[in-house]
Design an enzyme around this catalytic site. Structure first.
Site, PDB file in Angstrom:
ATOM      1  N   ALA A 110       1.256  -1.473   0.261  1.00  0.00           N
ATOM      2  CA  ALA A 110      -0.556   0.067   0.137  1.00  0.00           C
ATOM      3  C   ALA A 110       0.210   1.385   0.346  1.00  0.00           C
ATOM      4  O   ALA A 110       2.061   1.249   0.107  1.00  0.00           O
ATOM      5  CB  ALA A 110      -1.247  -0.602   0.814  1.00  0.00           C
ATOM      6  N   GLY A 154      -0.404  -5.017   1.436  1.00  0.00           N
ATOM      7  CA  GLY A 154      -1.630  -4.756   0.490  1.00  0.00           C
ATOM      8  C   GLY A 154      -1.623  -5.834  -1.158  1.00  0.00           C
ATOM      9  O   GLY A 154      -2.594  -6.287  -1.793  1.00  0.00           O
ATOM     10  N   GLU A 210      -2.309  -9.483  -0.098  1.00  0.00           N
ATOM     11  CA  GLU A 210      -3.892  -9.498   0.831  1.00  0.00           C
ATOM     12  C   GLU A 210      -5.010  -9.040  -1.256  1.00  0.00           C
ATOM     13  O   GLU A 210      -6.050  -9.851  -0.760  1.00  0.00           O
ATOM     14  CB  GLU A 210      -4.237  -8.430   1.658  1.00  0.00           C
ATOM     15  CG  GLU A 210      -3.567  -8.349   2.290  1.00  0.00           C
ATOM     16  CD  GLU A 210      -3.391  -7.286   3.939  1.00  0.00           C
ATOM     17  OE1 GLU A 210      -4.003  -7.724   4.680  1.00  0.00           O
ATOM     18  OE2 GLU A 210      -3.081  -6.355   3.564  1.00  0.00           O
ATOM     19  N   GLU A 220       3.712  -5.887   7.476  1.00  0.00           N
ATOM     20  CA  GLU A 220       3.225  -4.945   8.331  1.00  0.00           C
ATOM     21  C   GLU A 220       3.808  -4.857   9.857  1.00  0.00           C
ATOM     22  O   GLU A 220       3.655  -3.370  10.181  1.00  0.00           O
ATOM     23  CB  GLU A 220       1.528  -4.954   8.693  1.00  0.00           C
ATOM     24  CG  GLU A 220       0.956  -4.664   6.870  1.00  0.00           C
ATOM     25  CD  GLU A 220       0.953  -5.860   6.226  1.00  0.00           C
ATOM     26  OE1 GLU A 220       0.392  -5.659   5.019  1.00  0.00           O
ATOM     27  OE2 GLU A 220       1.253  -6.469   6.184  1.00  0.00           O
TER      28      GLU A 220
END
Length: 260
Positions: free
Chosen positions: A66, A112, A115, A135
């Protein structure tokens, strides 16, 4: 529909959605998430497209994570809203799409990005791909479904190790633990994705949609997966595809599904 950060190409009942931010290693920002959401919603309604392939531009990255600069200053409330909105807008949308979505991981799939790949119905990867959820190295946890989907795919112990260590794994390691289905070269990745899509396209899209709902029900705590399977199985008997499929079998010919 015009996009700034993604490309959508359609051919042979298949759509290829490419995240196109190569200078940012295809990192997800708010605009890209919104564009992906709009693209998948449009493809869901597109009666011609039966299979979707999701990949990244270039040969380095699927999605490198992200865009941290967009949320580094967020409060507790803003952080929670970010995760909820992203999950609902894109990640849950893809997981529950009625059309198969194949992630073609062509490089880094981190945070992300992993994910996003895990929200797809299954994954294939190039041999240079690296995957991980880093993360905790930033003082946060995966917020787009990573703590839920990773254990479903690789088991609790392996998921805990990957999340706690923030370590990356190779494409072959990902295959060994069930995170990806196939590993191939960078040059052959989209070819393999299209080959698998071709196999899917030979079958009933109505039945495939029912199968997606039934499989996903197993992971929904509010549903009994066996009951959903029974209901979806029964519903198939009322479709034109069932009549064509069984008739073709009895007549010893290939079916020509109307997808109704």
């Amino acid at each position: 529909m015009k996009f700034n950060n993604i490309l959508v190409e359609e051919a042979n009942e298949t759509a290829i959605v490419t995240i196109n931010r190569p200078k940012k290693l295809n990192a997800l920002n708010k605009e890209t998430i919104l564009e992906l959401s709009n693209a998948f919603k449009a493809l869901e309604e597109n009666s011609i497209v039966k299979v979707i392939i999701l990949t990244g531009s270039g040969d380095k990255s699927f999605v490198a994570g992200a865009d941290i600069s967009e949320f580094a200053h967020f409060s507790v409330e803003n952080g929670g809203k970010l995760a909820r909105k992203g999950q609902e807008m894109l990640f849950d949308l893809i997981e529950n799409l009625s059309k198969p979505v194949i992630a073609a991981i062509n490089g880094f799939a981190l945070g992300g990005g992993l994910e996003l790949a895990m929200s797809c119905h299954f994954r294939i990867a190039s041999d240079n791909a690296k995957m991980g959820l880093p993360e905790v190295s930033l003082g946060v946890i995966p917020g787009y479904g990573g703590t839920q989907r990773l254990p479903q795919l690789v088991g609790k112990g392996k998921a805990m190790e990957m999340i706690m260590s923030a370590a990356m794994i190779s494409a072959e390691e990902a295959k060994d633990c069930g995170l990806v289905n196939h590993v191939t070269s960078q040059e052959e990745l989209l070819g393999l994705a299209n080959k698998i899509a071709g196999k899917i396209l030979r079958n009933s899209s109505v039945a495939i949609s029912a199968a997606i709902r039934a499989v996903n029900a197993n992971y929904d705590k509010n549903l009994n997966g066996f009951d959903v399977e029974i209901d979806e199985f029964g519903s198939c008997f009322g479709t034109q595809d069932f009549k064509e499929g069984t008739t073709a079998f009895l007549e010893k010919r290939k079916p020509n599904f109307p997808n109704k």
